[in-house]
Design a protein around this motif. Structure first.
Motif, mmCIF file in Angstrom:
data_model
loop_
_atom_site.group_PDB
_atom_site.id
_atom_site.type_symbol
_atom_site.label_atom_id
_atom_site.label_comp_id
_atom_site.label_asym_id
_atom_site.label_seq_id
_atom_site.Cartn_x
_atom_site.Cartn_y
_atom_site.Cartn_z
ATOM 1 N N SER A 306 0.829 -1.204 0.000
ATOM 2 C CA SER A 306 0.000 0.000 0.000
ATOM 3 C C SER A 306 0.863 1.253 0.000
ATOM 4 N N ILE A 307 0.181 2.401 -0.167
ATOM 5 C CA ILE A 307 0.850 3.686 -0.154
ATOM 6 C C ILE A 307 0.512 4.419 1.137
ATOM 7 N N VAL A 308 1.311 5.423 1.458
ATOM 8 C CA VAL A 308 1.088 6.245 2.644
ATOM 9 C C VAL A 308 0.751 7.655 2.173
ATOM 10 N N ARG A 309 -0.381 8.179 2.666
ATOM 11 C CA ARG A 309 -0.839 9.512 2.276
ATOM 12 C C ARG A 309 -0.756 10.459 3.466
ATOM 13 N N ILE A 310 -0.781 11.761 3.154
ATOM 14 C CA ILE A 310 -0.803 12.760 4.214
ATOM 15 C C ILE A 310 -1.656 13.944 3.768
ATOM 16 N N GLY A 311 -2.320 14.569 4.724
ATOM 17 C CA GLY A 311 -3.001 15.826 4.480
ATOM 18 C C GLY A 311 -4.364 15.697 3.832
ATOM 19 N N ARG A 312 -5.052 16.827 3.754
ATOM 20 C CA ARG A 312 -6.378 16.880 3.165
ATOM 21 C C ARG A 312 -6.363 16.485 1.699
ATOM 22 N N GLY A 314 -4.441 14.269 0.386
ATOM 23 C CA GLY A 314 -4.037 12.872 0.209
ATOM 24 C C GLY A 314 -2.729 12.724 -0.521
ATOM 25 N N ARG A 315 -1.814 13.654 -0.283
ATOM 26 C CA ARG A 315 -0.513 13.594 -0.952
ATOM 27 C C ARG A 315 0.202 12.292 -0.587
ATOM 28 N N ILE A 316 0.799 11.638 -1.574
ATOM 29 C CA ILE A 316 1.431 10.332 -1.368
ATOM 30 C C ILE A 316 2.891 10.539 -0.982
ATOM 31 N N ILE A 317 3.256 10.071 0.216
ATOM 32 C CA ILE A 317 4.588 10.347 0.751
ATOM 33 C C ILE A 317 5.419 9.096 1.016
ATOM 34 N N GLY A 318 4.848 7.916 0.793
ATOM 35 C CA GLY A 318 5.612 6.720 1.083
ATOM 36 C C GLY A 318 4.903 5.455 0.653
ATOM 37 N N ALA A 319 5.601 4.357 0.819
ATOM 38 C CA ALA A 319 5.072 3.024 0.543
ATOM 39 C C ALA A 319 5.285 2.163 1.774
ATOM 40 N N THR A 320 4.508 1.095 1.890
ATOM 41 C CA THR A 320 4.620 0.261 3.076
ATOM 42 C C THR A 320 4.522 -1.219 2.723
ATOM 43 N N VAL A 322 5.360 -5.441 4.719
ATOM 44 C CA VAL A 322 5.583 -6.160 5.969
ATOM 45 C C VAL A 322 6.655 -7.217 5.759
ATOM 46 N N THR A 323 7.760 -7.076 6.465
ATOM 47 C CA THR A 323 8.744 -8.156 6.567
ATOM 48 C C THR A 323 8.351 -8.918 7.840
ATOM 49 N N ASP A 324 9.207 -8.942 8.851
ATOM 50 C CA ASP A 324 8.745 -9.459 10.138
ATOM 51 C C ASP A 324 7.847 -8.436 10.829
ATOM 52 N N ARG A 325 8.117 -7.152 10.535
ATOM 53 C CA ARG A 325 7.281 -6.070 11.031
ATOM 54 C C ARG A 325 6.935 -5.157 9.868
ATOM 55 N N ARG A 326 5.886 -4.352 10.036
ATOM 56 C CA ARG A 326 5.539 -3.405 8.983
ATOM 57 C C ARG A 326 6.601 -2.317 8.889
ATOM 58 N N GLN A 327 7.000 -2.050 7.669
ATOM 59 C CA GLN A 327 7.998 -1.030 7.367
ATOM 60 C C GLN A 327 7.344 0.047 6.503
ATOM 61 N N ILE A 328 7.777 1.289 6.679
ATOM 62 C CA ILE A 328 7.322 2.381 5.832
ATOM 63 C C ILE A 328 8.527 2.989 5.141
ATOM 64 N N ASP A 329 8.472 2.997 3.825
ATOM 65 C CA ASP A 329 9.533 3.564 3.003
ATOM 66 C C ASP A 329 9.091 4.972 2.605
ATOM 67 N N TYR A 330 9.536 5.964 3.375
ATOM 68 C CA TYR A 330 9.156 7.346 3.073
ATOM 69 C C TYR A 330 10.030 7.888 1.944
ATOM 70 N N PHE A 331 9.405 8.351 0.851
ATOM 71 C CA PHE A 331 10.188 8.999 -0.180
ATOM 72 C C PHE A 331 9.994 10.509 -0.187
ATOM 73 N N ASP A 332 9.276 11.024 0.814
ATOM 74 C CA ASP A 332 9.210 12.456 1.056
ATOM 75 C C ASP A 332 10.241 12.785 2.137
ATOM 76 N N PRO A 333 11.250 13.610 1.849
ATOM 77 C CA PRO A 333 12.343 13.855 2.807
ATOM 78 C C PRO A 333 11.870 14.414 4.147
ATOM 79 N N GLU A 334 10.897 15.346 4.124
ATOM 80 C CA GLU A 334 10.433 15.944 5.367
ATOM 81 C C GLU A 334 9.816 14.889 6.280
ATOM 82 N N TYR A 335 8.981 14.014 5.707
ATOM 83 C CA TYR A 335 8.308 13.022 6.540
ATOM 84 C C TYR A 335 9.216 11.851 6.895
#
Length: 656
Positions: A306-312, A314-320, A322-335
């Motif tokens: 899945s993707i990770v969104r932010i704000g009203r 719905g800007r897409i800031i990352g991907a997610t 699950v390996t052993d735990r859920r990981q979030i790959d943020y490709f937005d530098p600020e977040y």
């Protein structure tokens, strides 16, 4: 109440109105209580939050909290019998939109439906925001999803199901003949709507770009008999154009499809998954007409899911993934930087999610939890980097010791190493324990590391719990999924049985005290495991289980996905051999079944058939049917009863 801390205090207020019986130390009562936050949202101006919370055993309310004064407003949304609120969001700083889910009978079939209503923040001025519920002889089943909350001006973009409206003579002449899914700009205060996208009878989804523009559409063609073919065709609008162009075709059984997850208008880009070395990876695809794509996120071992969104917007800031735990790959530098800072601030709760944001993203709602912490919701203010706790997810478990969950691997009979999660009872005992194998539902699903109320109840009660990610689970690529856990049931059930054998071999489980507990497909796996190896498990608890694969195919009759269900299940000997209700004579362990009688996912007739067949074969079987409840048994008293009776049943079977 002192400012923002009023959000925490409201839990005690509402919990006091919730009918929860039992002594303070009653584990079944504590774990059976529904989560106190079903959904949560931050107002666009940052002045309020709203969250859906339980009242009574199955009712729900929305609580609006003024984050400056601490003033509370409660909106009684349902008693839980007919419609249940799914979530509430902010159309503006003063107007809410709440979505409800319900179940009803329609032309001889039991179906689910949704309804969307607007409210002022104090619960007044309720207004139905869907289209007419019925046109001619057809029901408006799903009446709207918000696909763009915009910037908080009170108007939202909603997908709407248009049902042709008949005149009094039964003819559509002079009525509204529009049919299918379309998009309208809806005023949450007045209900007035402006058509944005014309209805399409085959459309199943539209994708907004966060800038108020619809950029993509998904259609699922049907056959001449009205049956879904299993294909999805995605179209997009290039920059500045009004016509549709082909984005991709996701054909049935296609292993190389490009499937969009969302559109980011700030980048003029769609984000879509495509297979890379047998795993789903995320690509960014330009919507300027070139269809130029770039790899954005991938993992060699698991699917990007899945993707990770932010704000009203719905800007897409990352991907997610699950390996052993859920990981979030943020490709937005600020977040990416913010996520690292939050992880340092909350080291004991590493599962951190950004839930909601103000219009300018100056404030964020943050969730943080872990395997031994059900989690809390926080308000983060960027300007002063202040993080303040607002609401706890499960306050009834505050002083209950929980068991740590750890990732393990065990060998299947063919040598394949199967990933799993092992949760041992708190207190340090590791050997000779009563133990449970708990296969997940789905079968198109997988477990992941984090708090699980069912797992933790049994761990707190003294059981070791192993959750195998058997072949047929999703998330591990095409080869692992095989033909799904029904058509490839021999492989999936073999892995489930090997999970139990591993517990015994490692000395974790006392072989005389090994049971199996499952919900939905997990209940099916629990029952079918006893067909395959009747001597392994000494007790079986199956919640809302599939018990006869042929009956599952029959349950799809009258629905547009009938042929898809038939393909998922398969045919021939696979159906007969893979149906535990047809092999009741093989059972040696006692069986305890639970089911809601308004379950639209797995009909209650499945459990009734299993119980009838077991009793006819002279086996020990108990069936408990809960009235007016769906697949999730979303009722605190019912869940409490189910946990208490499951524990008592297992202890009796194990001679404890």
């Amino acid at each position: 109440m002192n400012g923002r801390r009023g959000a925490v205090a409201v839990l005690s207020l509402l919990w006091g109105t919730t009918a929860i019986a039992g002594a303070p130390g009653d584990l079944a009562t504590r774990f059976g209580a529904r989560e106190m936050v079903a959904a949560i949202s931050l107002a666009p101006d940052g002045k309020h939050i709203v969250y859906v919370t339980p009242t009574g055993t199955r009712g729900s309310a929305a609580v609006v909290v003024d984050l400056d004064s601490g003033k509370l407003s409660g909106i009684r949304l349902s008693e839980g019998d007919r419609m249940t609120p799914v979530n509430c969001g902010w159309a503006s700083g003063a107007r809410l939109i709440c979505k409800f889910y319900g179940i009803d009978d329609y032309v001889g079939m039991r179906i689910s439906y949704t309804r969307t209503l607007g409210f002022d923040a104090d619960g007044t001025h309720a207004l139905y925001l869907g289209r007419n519920a019925r046109g001619g002889d057809r029901l408006n089943q799903f009446d709207g999803n918000v696909i763009d909350w915009r910037m908080g001006d009170g108007k939202v973009l909603m997908t709407r199901d248009f049902v042709p409206q008949s005149t009094s003579t039964g003819s559509h002449m002079g009525g509204d003949a529009r049919d299918g899914m379309g998009v309208e700009l809806v005023d949450a205060a007045t209900g007035k709507a402006q058509l944005i996208e014309r209805p399409d009878p085959d459309a199943t989804d539209f994708y907004a770009d966060g800038q108020g523009v619809i950029r993509m559409k998904a259609v699922m063609p049907t056959s001449g008999t009205g049956q879904l073919k299993g294909d999805v065709i995605y179209s997009y609008r290039p920059t500045g154009e009004t016509g549709w162009k082909l984005f991709s075709r996701s054909l049935r059984d296609d292993k190389d499809s490009l499937d969009p997850l969302g559109v980011d208008g700030t980048r003029n880009m769609a984000f879509a998954t495509k297979r890379l070395n047998g795993r789903l990876a995320l690509y960014g695809v330009a919507l300027d007409g070139s269809m130029k794509s770039e790899l954005v996120s991938s993992n060699p071992d698991v699917d990007v899911d899945s993707i990770v969104r932010i704000g009203r917007r719905g800007r897409i800031i990352g991907a997610t993934y699950v390996t052993d735990r859920r990981q979030i790959d943020y490709f937005d530098p600020e977040y990416r930087k913010l996520a690292a800072a939050l992880a340092r601030a909350l080291p004991k709760t590493p599962l951190i999610r950004l839930m909601s944001a103000t219009a300018d993203e100056s404030q964020l709602l943050v969730f943080a939890g872990s395997d031994v912490d059900p989690g809390s919701y926080y308000l983060y203010t960027k300007a002063n980097r202040h993080l303040e706790q607002l609401v706890r997810a499960r306050p009834t478990l505050e002083d209950v010791a929980l068991g740590q969950m750890r990732a393990v691997r065990f060998p299947a009979a063919d040598g394949t190493m199967i990933p799993a999660y092992l949760t041992l009872p708190p207190g340090g005992a590791t050997k000779g324990l009563p133990a449970i194998v708990m296969p997940h539902g789905g079968p198109a699903y997988r477990d992941e590391w984090g708090f699980d109320w069912l797992v933790q109840f049994f761990a707190a009660s003294g059981y070791a719990v192993l959750q195998p990610q058997f072949r047929g689970s999703t998330g591990y690529g095409d080869a692992w999924f095989a033909n799904n856990g029904f058509r490839s049931w021999q492989l999936a059930i073999g892995d489930v049985g090997d999970a139990g054998r591993w517990l015994v071999k490692e000395g974790i489980a006392d072989p005389a005290k090994l049971g199996i507990v499952g919900w939905s497909y997990g209940g099916y796996a629990a029952l079918q495991s006893n067909v395959v190896d009747p001597d392994l498990f000494k007790a079986v608890v199956a919640i809302a289980p599939v018990t006869d694969l042929g009956r599952t195919k029959d349950e799809a009759e009258g629905f547009t996905n009938r042929e898809l269900v038939q393909r998922q299940i398969g045919s021939g000997e696979n159906v007969a051999n893979g149906s535990p209700a047809r092999h009741a004579e093989r059972f040696k362990a006692p069986v305890l079944l639970f089911h809601g009688d308004t379950d639209v996912n797995v009909g209650v007739g499945q459990s009734r058939l299993m119980d009838k067949r077991l009793r006819a074969a002279g086996k020990e079987s108990t069936l408990i049917v809960f009235p007016k409840l769906d697949h999730q048994l979303d009722d605190s008293a019912v869940r409490t009863e189910m946990l208490a009776k499951s524990d008592a049943f297992l202890r009796k079977a194990f001679g404890m």
